[in-house]
Every structure is written in structure tokens, then in C-alpha cells.
Design a protein around this motif. Sequence first.
Motif, PDB file in Angstrom:
ATOM      1  N   GLU A  93     -21.954  45.596  37.287  1.00 13.57           N
ATOM      2  CA  GLU A  93     -22.034  44.693  36.722  1.00 13.57           C
ATOM      3  C   GLU A  93     -20.818  44.288  37.221  1.00 13.57           C
ATOM      4  N   LEU A  94     -20.499  42.708  36.873  1.00 10.98           N
ATOM      5  CA  LEU A  94     -19.317  42.449  37.643  1.00 10.98           C
ATOM      6  C   LEU A  94     -19.193  41.270  36.444  1.00 10.98           C
ATOM      7  N   VAL A  95     -17.565  41.642  35.365  1.00  4.77           N
ATOM      8  CA  VAL A  95     -17.625  41.494  34.256  1.00  4.77           C
ATOM      9  C   VAL A  95     -16.470  39.987  34.300  1.00  4.77           C
ATOM     10  N   VAL A  96     -16.595  38.943  33.775  1.00  4.26           N
ATOM     11  CA  VAL A  96     -15.881  37.233  34.451  1.00  4.26           C
ATOM     12  C   VAL A  96     -15.567  37.086  32.880  1.00  4.26           C
ATOM     13  N   THR A  97     -14.065  36.428  33.058  1.00  4.31           N
ATOM     14  CA  THR A  97     -13.506  36.283  31.114  1.00  4.31           C
ATOM     15  C   THR A  97     -13.113  34.641  31.365  1.00  4.31           C
ATOM     16  N   SER A  98     -13.226  34.045  30.698  1.00  2.00           N
ATOM     17  CA  SER A  98     -12.404  32.662  31.397  1.00  2.00           C
ATOM     18  C   SER A  98     -11.732  32.404  29.705  1.00  2.00           C
ATOM     19  N   ILE A  99     -11.238  30.826  29.619  1.00  2.00           N
ATOM     20  CA  ILE A  99     -10.876  30.193  28.452  1.00  2.00           C
ATOM     21  C   ILE A  99     -12.211  29.430  28.057  1.00  2.00           C
ATOM     22  N   ALA A 100     -12.255  29.008  26.583  1.00  2.00           N
ATOM     23  CA  ALA A 100     -13.877  28.393  26.324  1.00  2.00           C
ATOM     24  C   ALA A 100     -13.372  27.172  27.136  1.00  2.00           C
ATOM     25  N   GLY A 101     -15.166  26.789  27.127  1.00  2.00           N
ATOM     26  CA  GLY A 101     -14.567  25.184  27.913  1.00  2.00           C
ATOM     27  C   GLY A 101     -14.861  24.615  29.045  1.00  2.00           C
ATOM     28  N   ILE A 102     -15.344  26.265  29.830  1.00  2.00           N
ATOM     29  CA  ILE A 102     -15.518  25.645  31.100  1.00  2.00           C
ATOM     30  C   ILE A 102     -16.185  26.085  31.324  1.00  2.00           C
ATOM     31  N   ALA A 103     -17.418  27.199  30.454  1.00  2.00           N
ATOM     32  CA  ALA A 103     -18.706  27.286  30.831  1.00  2.00           C
ATOM     33  C   ALA A 103     -19.339  26.823  31.991  1.00  2.00           C
ATOM     34  N   ASP A 104     -19.434  25.327  31.567  1.00  2.00           N
ATOM     35  CA  ASP A 104     -20.074  24.396  32.919  1.00  2.00           C
ATOM     36  C   ASP A 104     -20.051  23.852  33.989  1.00  2.00           C
ATOM     37  N   LEU A 105     -18.748  25.210  34.314  1.00  2.00           N
ATOM     38  CA  LEU A 105     -18.100  25.528  35.767  1.00  2.00           C
ATOM     39  C   LEU A 105     -18.093  26.010  36.400  1.00  2.00           C
ATOM     40  N   MET A 110     -22.057  31.621  38.868  1.00  2.00           N
ATOM     41  CA  MET A 110     -22.142  33.083  39.082  1.00  2.00           C
ATOM     42  C   MET A 110     -23.052  33.605  39.262  1.00  2.00           C
ATOM     43  N   VAL A 111     -23.873  32.047  39.126  1.00  2.00           N
ATOM     44  CA  VAL A 111     -25.640  32.099  39.203  1.00  2.00           C
ATOM     45  C   VAL A 111     -25.387  32.103  40.926  1.00  2.00           C
ATOM     46  N   SER A 112     -25.352  31.397  41.331  1.00  4.30           N
ATOM     47  CA  SER A 112     -25.381  31.013  42.721  1.00  4.30           C
ATOM     48  C   SER A 112     -24.997  32.452  43.522  1.00  4.30           C
ATOM     49  N   PHE A 113     -23.894  32.449  43.019  1.00  2.45           N
ATOM     50  CA  PHE A 113     -23.009  33.981  43.525  1.00  2.45           C
ATOM     51  C   PHE A 113     -24.091  34.532  43.249  1.00  2.45           C
ATOM     52  N   GLN A 114     -24.966  35.713  42.048  1.00  2.00           N
ATOM     53  CA  GLN A 114     -26.368  36.763  42.457  1.00  2.00           C
ATOM     54  C   GLN A 114     -27.146  36.074  42.958  1.00  2.00           C
ATOM     55  N   GLU A 119     -27.786  41.870  43.201  1.00  2.00           N
ATOM     56  CA  GLU A 119     -27.947  43.310  42.906  1.00  2.00           C
ATOM     57  C   GLU A 119     -27.386  43.496  41.433  1.00  2.00           C
ATOM     58  N   VAL A 120     -26.218  42.118  42.044  1.00  2.59           N
ATOM     59  CA  VAL A 120     -24.573  42.245  40.684  1.00  2.59           C
ATOM     60  C   VAL A 120     -25.800  41.751  39.026  1.00  2.59           C
ATOM     61  N   ARG A 121     -25.034  42.442  38.282  1.00  2.00           N
ATOM     62  CA  ARG A 121     -25.291  41.650  36.507  1.00  2.00           C
ATOM     63  C   ARG A 121     -24.549  41.533  35.926  1.00  2.00           C
ATOM     64  N   VAL A 122     -23.969  39.951  35.877  1.00  2.00           N
ATOM     65  CA  VAL A 122     -22.844  39.137  35.459  1.00  2.00           C
ATOM     66  C   VAL A 122     -22.796  39.755  34.073  1.00  2.00           C
ATOM     67  N   LYS A 275     -16.820  43.840  45.745  1.00  2.00           N
ATOM     68  CA  LYS A 275     -17.337  42.790  45.324  1.00  2.00           C
ATOM     69  C   LYS A 275     -16.262  42.561  44.408  1.00  2.00           C
ATOM     70  N   VAL A 276     -15.752  42.682  44.330  1.00  2.00           N
ATOM     71  CA  VAL A 276     -14.650  41.892  43.559  1.00  2.00           C
ATOM     72  C   VAL A 276     -13.752  39.979  45.213  1.00  2.00           C
ATOM     73  N   GLN A 277     -14.177  41.281  46.177  1.00  3.47           N
ATOM     74  CA  GLN A 277     -12.893  40.090  47.274  1.00  3.47           C
ATOM     75  C   GLN A 277     -14.407  39.190  47.497  1.00  3.47           C
ATOM     76  N   ALA A 278     -15.749  39.576  46.994  1.00  2.25           N
ATOM     77  CA  ALA A 278     -16.735  38.593  47.141  1.00  2.25           C
ATOM     78  C   ALA A 278     -17.263  37.602  46.204  1.00  2.25           C
ATOM     79  N   PHE A 279     -16.393  37.570  45.446  1.00  2.00           N
ATOM     80  CA  PHE A 279     -17.040  36.769  44.419  1.00  2.00           C
ATOM     81  C   PHE A 279     -15.922  35.747  44.230  1.00  2.00           C
ATOM     82  N   LEU A 280     -14.296  36.623  44.687  1.00  2.00           N
ATOM     83  CA  LEU A 280     -13.335  36.020  44.534  1.00  2.00           C
ATOM     84  C   LEU A 280     -13.342  34.618  45.748  1.00  2.00           C
TER      85      LEU A 280
END
Length: 287
Positions: A93-105, A110-114, A119-122, A275-280
Motif C-alpha cells: 500500500e502507498l498512501v498519498v494525501t494532498s490538498i483538494a483540487g489537484i487530483a487531475d494533476l 500515481m497511475v503511471s507509477f503503478q 504490485e503497489v496499491r494506491v 517504495k517512498v523513494q521510488a515514488f518521490l
Amino acid sequence: MENWDEIRTAFQVARLGTVSGAAEVLGVHHATVIRHIDALEKRLGVKLFQRHARGYTPTESGRDLLAVAQTTEEQFAHLVSRIKGQGETVSGELVVTSIAGIADLLTPVMVSFQERFPEVRVRFLTDMRVFRLDYGEAHVAIRAGNGPEEPDNVVQPLVRIKAGLYAARSYVERFGKPASEAEFAGHRFVCTDAEVTRAPFHRWLRATVHPDQIAYAATETAALDQAVRQGAGIGFMMSFRASGDDSLVEVLPPRPEWESELRIVTHVDLHRTRKVQAFLAHLKDAA
């Protein structure tokens, strides 16, 4: 306390309010739950719950116990998150939180990371509250501005997003287009409903126009964008969303003081995990 099972049981009863609910969550028989509560009350010499037809309500002593148990559970969740993040594979599991309004960014990132690491669940979480990285509520947070952070958090700049003032073409045809803020009189505006906001452009707008000129206010970025597109008034939009849209007219172009700085925040305990370093790295490449 020697028996943590009893405290854990009491916590679930206090949280859910019923013996049956706690039994289901804990995977035990309801008689076990009752036995644990009775034994704990006997050991402490106080009543932890008021029993009634609808369930169990914590007494003052019960609420004190609930507060301690809540903290303990959160610390265990943090520990589990740290342990899970220490593996050498990019999975789980990879849990990402963000401010509202930038989901389209962020969603395409995150999908391309998967796609690279199938094997990563977002889990992507947005909320008005700030998620606690020190309690393991998220692996990575995308936050705006330069607000204070916990001392154990690692903060890195991500990107600056430009914002400009726009109006629907239908609005301009009806009310005209002001050439500068000196011509704002008589115009209608769209702005956040929050009087205190981190967004520099909304702070500027509230300081520039009379409150009566704010004809449409909302809390969600998507709602504000839609109000501008529907002709409710002149409002700020992120330039990447508005540029190239023939239905919109740029009233004032982006200014440096209106830019929103996004930053990446991670907790020191998870920052160096693979995992975190790969996502960053993937996130920075996308930015």
C-alpha cells in the motif's frame, strides 16, 4: 496493565458503542467482550461504561481510557506503517494525501507509477484536515505554502503553480472585461468561502474587491472553476486548466505573487524506504 486485550476490547466498545460491534471487529464472541469489560472494571475499581438498551456509553473514566487507547492504537499503526515500508520491494500500500483540487494533476502520476510497479496499491486521500505522517496516516503528503511542519517531517519543494484571473466569454459579453483592478467596480467575482485561506490569489482578491462584489463563494476548487465557466463572475483559475479554453477570457495574466508553491512532505522514518523513494523520484520527474 497486564492484559492489553481487555484494554483493546474496551476501546472498541467505546468507539462502536455496542458489544456486538466490538465482537465483530475483534473477531471474538460477544461473551468474550463482556467478560473483558467486567474484568477490566473490576481490576480498576471503576465503571467504564453505562449500560443501556441501545448499547454502552463511556463514563468519564471510560473516556479517559479511550483517549489513552486511541493514542496507543495510532502509535501501533505508525509502527506497522514503518515496518511495512522497510522492505526491499516496491509493493504493498502507498498512501498519498494532498490538498483538494489537484487530483487531475496527481492521478496520472500515481497511475503511471503503478504501471511501473504493478504490485503497489494506491490510496489517495484529500480532506480539510492535515493527515498525521507521524502516526502513519500517509506515506507522502503534497501540501501548499510554507506552513509549519513537525520536526520529524522531511520537506522538499515540488512545483509552483501559476494562477490567473478569468471569466467566461458569456460573462464578458454581458458585463464587459476590466482592463485592470482599477476597473473592478461594478463587476461580480467568484472566490473561496473561507475568509482565512492559504491560497495567495484568494487572499489578494478578498483584499482587493468589496465583499459585496463576491457574488459566488464555495469551498471546493472544482465548484469555483465551474462557477467561473458558467458565468457567475470573474475568478481565479490555475493557468494549466484555463489556457487554451476558448470559452474563457483571461482578465488578468498570472503574477508571481499569485503562484501556489506545492511541497512534498514525508516522515523521516519512511523517507528513505525504497517504495517512498521510488515514488518521490517518479513524482519529481512528472513535475
